[in-house]
Design an enzyme around this catalytic site. Structure first.
Site, PDB file in Angstrom:
ATOM      1  N   ARG A 104      -8.829   3.399  -1.048  1.00 35.11           N
ATOM      2  CA  ARG A 104      -7.954   4.327  -0.303  1.00 35.11           C
ATOM      3  C   ARG A 104      -8.233   5.706  -0.876  1.00 35.11           C
ATOM      4  NH1 ARG A 104      -1.624   4.045   1.274  1.00 35.11           N
ATOM      5  NH2 ARG A 104      -2.587   2.665   2.787  1.00 35.11           N
ATOM      6  N   HIS A 131      -7.438   4.310   9.482  1.00 28.65           N
ATOM      7  CA  HIS A 131      -6.657   3.302   8.733  1.00 28.65           C
ATOM      8  C   HIS A 131      -6.831   1.948   9.440  1.00 28.65           C
ATOM      9  CE1 HIS A 131      -3.925   1.501   6.096  1.00 28.65           C
ATOM     10  NE2 HIS A 131      -2.785   2.014   6.490  1.00 28.65           N
ATOM     11  N   GLN A 134      -4.518  -1.389   8.897  1.00 29.57           N
ATOM     12  CA  GLN A 134      -3.201  -1.406   9.541  1.00 29.57           C
ATOM     13  C   GLN A 134      -3.299  -1.935  10.967  1.00 29.57           C
ATOM     14  OE1 GLN A 134      -0.053  -0.453   8.184  1.00 29.57           O
ATOM     15  NE2 GLN A 134       0.578  -1.543  10.031  1.00 29.57           N
ATOM     16  N   CYS A 259       3.518   2.039  11.119  1.00 27.25           N
ATOM     17  CA  CYS A 259       2.822   1.439   9.974  1.00 27.25           C
ATOM     18  C   CYS A 259       3.662   1.457   8.703  1.00 27.25           C
ATOM     19  CB  CYS A 259       1.490   2.144   9.744  1.00 27.25           C
ATOM     20  SG  CYS A 259       1.644   3.886   9.301  1.00 27.25           S
TER      21      CYS A 259
HETATM   22  N1  NVA Z   1      -0.833   8.643   8.301  1.00 28.87           N
HETATM   23  C1  NVA Z   1      -0.242   8.174   7.090  1.00 28.87           C
HETATM   24  C2  NVA Z   1      -0.312   6.687   7.019  1.00 28.87           C
HETATM   25  C3  NVA Z   1       0.350   6.090   5.804  1.00 28.87           C
HETATM   26  C4  NVA Z   1       0.216   4.598   5.730  1.00 28.87           C
HETATM   27  C5  NVA Z   1      -0.940   8.798   5.897  1.00 28.87           C
HETATM   28  O1  NVA Z   1      -2.173   8.917   5.937  1.00 28.87           O
HETATM   29  O2  NVA Z   1      -0.271   9.186   4.942  1.00 28.87           O
HETATM   30  N1   CP Z   2       1.157   1.292   6.045  1.00 28.57           N
HETATM   31  C1   CP Z   2       0.610   1.460   4.850  1.00 28.57           C
HETATM   32  O1   CP Z   2      -0.612   1.555   4.701  1.00 28.57           O
HETATM   33  O2   CP Z   2       1.492   1.491   3.811  1.00 28.57           O
HETATM   34  P1   CP Z   2       1.185   1.894   2.317  1.00 28.57           P
HETATM   35  O3   CP Z   2       0.885   3.367   2.291  1.00 28.57           O
HETATM   36  O4   CP Z   2       2.471   1.564   1.588  1.00 28.57           O
HETATM   37  O5   CP Z   2       0.027   1.096   1.797  1.00 28.57           O
END
Ligand code: NVA
Ligand code: CP
Length: 303
Positions: A104, A131, A134, A259
């Site tokens: 990540r 992502h 998800q 998500c």
């Molecule tokens: N769009 C959000 C998703 C978090 C799971 C982010 O990138 O922070």
């Molecule tokens: N939805 C999701 O990816 O959650 P986290 O940021 O908690 O991993």
């Protein structure tokens, strides 16, 4: 065949996606019946988190354990990833010791560089661009509740962000139509929109995008790394909250997904998040099951 990775949903064919979802549903049921399934016995997954996570970390770590393997958590704070060791060098070293790498991170190019220099599968656990993990959980949830999603209408309301981009890719692989409503300046990447062809349409208002939708989806207005824009974004996105008015524009049996984490009464009203149409908890749980199927697919070379 060259090493397979899961950087984007497009890395799998439509048939592979459907097989993966079917396997996830099957192994979820077996797990609940107490039947264990340990095809990854002795296998290791390195998990690099350069951004925060609750669901992704817990689901991958729990998933590796349940599959008979083990996960190693790494953060930039306590590894050389945060001290300037090139990602290429890290890829060669880490992949020489484990069977898969989850990352990540911020820039999508960092993830692609890692994959280019890794001799084991690399999984995108979220980048600024995409992502995909998800979406596997979202698709599993839809398939469990409604069957195949091909031909359905999905409304994305809010930021044209990493989740929205993965919905575009999902529309391509799963064959649904995606109606996107985002404020000016926050539209999804135009090349990605174009790649979806007629399946993707852009709408000015949230209520228009939600018209006759079977599924309504949103996400936070300020993603990780955009914290300083939070105040400005609250104003820009004010007309893009998913609330009862928006859900009434969709089909009466439409589902709502997010998500998570959710900001109640920002991008989604508390009433919608906690309504019977909201399937966010099942969606979150399915991160575990869908990703276990992905891990088995990648680390065992097929299902
Ligand atoms: N769009 C959000 C998703 C978090 C799971 C982010 O990138 O922070
Ligand atoms: N939805 C999701 O990816 O959650 P986290 O940021 O908690 O991993």
């Amino acid at each position: 065949m060259s090493q397979r990775h899961f950087i984007s949903l497009l890395d799998l064919t439509s048939d592979e996606h459907r097989a993966l979802i079917a396997h996830a549903i099957d192994t979820k049921q077996k797990l609940k019946q107490g039947i264990s399934h340990t095809p990854l016995s002795g296998k290791l997954l390195a998990m690099i988190f350069e951004k925060s996570s609750t669901r992704t970390r817990v689901s991958f770590e729990a998933g590796m354990y349940q599959l008979g393997g083990h996960a190693i958590f790494m953060s930039p704070r306590d590894s050389h990833l945060g001290r300037g060791e090139p990602i290429e060098d890290s890829a060669k070293v880490i992949s020489s010791m484990v069977d898969g790498i989850l990352i990540r991170t911020f820039g999508h190019d960092r993830l692609e560089t890692l994959a280019q220099h890794s001799c084991v599968p690399v999984i995108n656990g979220l980048s600024d661009l995409l992502h995909p993990c998800q979406l596997l959980a979202d698709m599993q949830t839809w398939f469990e509740l409604r069957g195949d999603i091909a031909g359905a209408t999905v409304a994305w309301i809010g930021d044209g962000n990493n989740m929205c981009h993965s919905y575009i890719n999902a529309a391509i692989r799963y064959g649904f139509n995606l109606r996107v409503a985002a404020p000016p300046g926050h539209h999804p990447d135009p090349d990605l929109v174009q790649s979806g062809g007629d399946r993707i349409s852009l709408h000015e208002t949230a209520i228009d995008a939600a018209q006759n939708a079977d599924l309504v989806v949103t996400d936070v207005w300020a993603s990780m790394g955009q914290e300083e824009e939070q105040e400005q974004r609250l104003q820009s996105f004010a007309d893009y909250q998913v609330n009862d008015r928006i859900m009434q524009s969709a089909h009466a049996d439409a589902l709502f997904m997010h998500c998570l984490p959710a900001h109640r009464d920002e991008e989604v009203s508390t009433a919608v998040l906690e309504s019977p149409q909201s399937v966010v908890w099942q969606e979150a749980e399915n991160r575990l099951h869908a990703q276990k199927a992905l891990l088995e697919f990648l680390l065992c070379g097929g299902l």
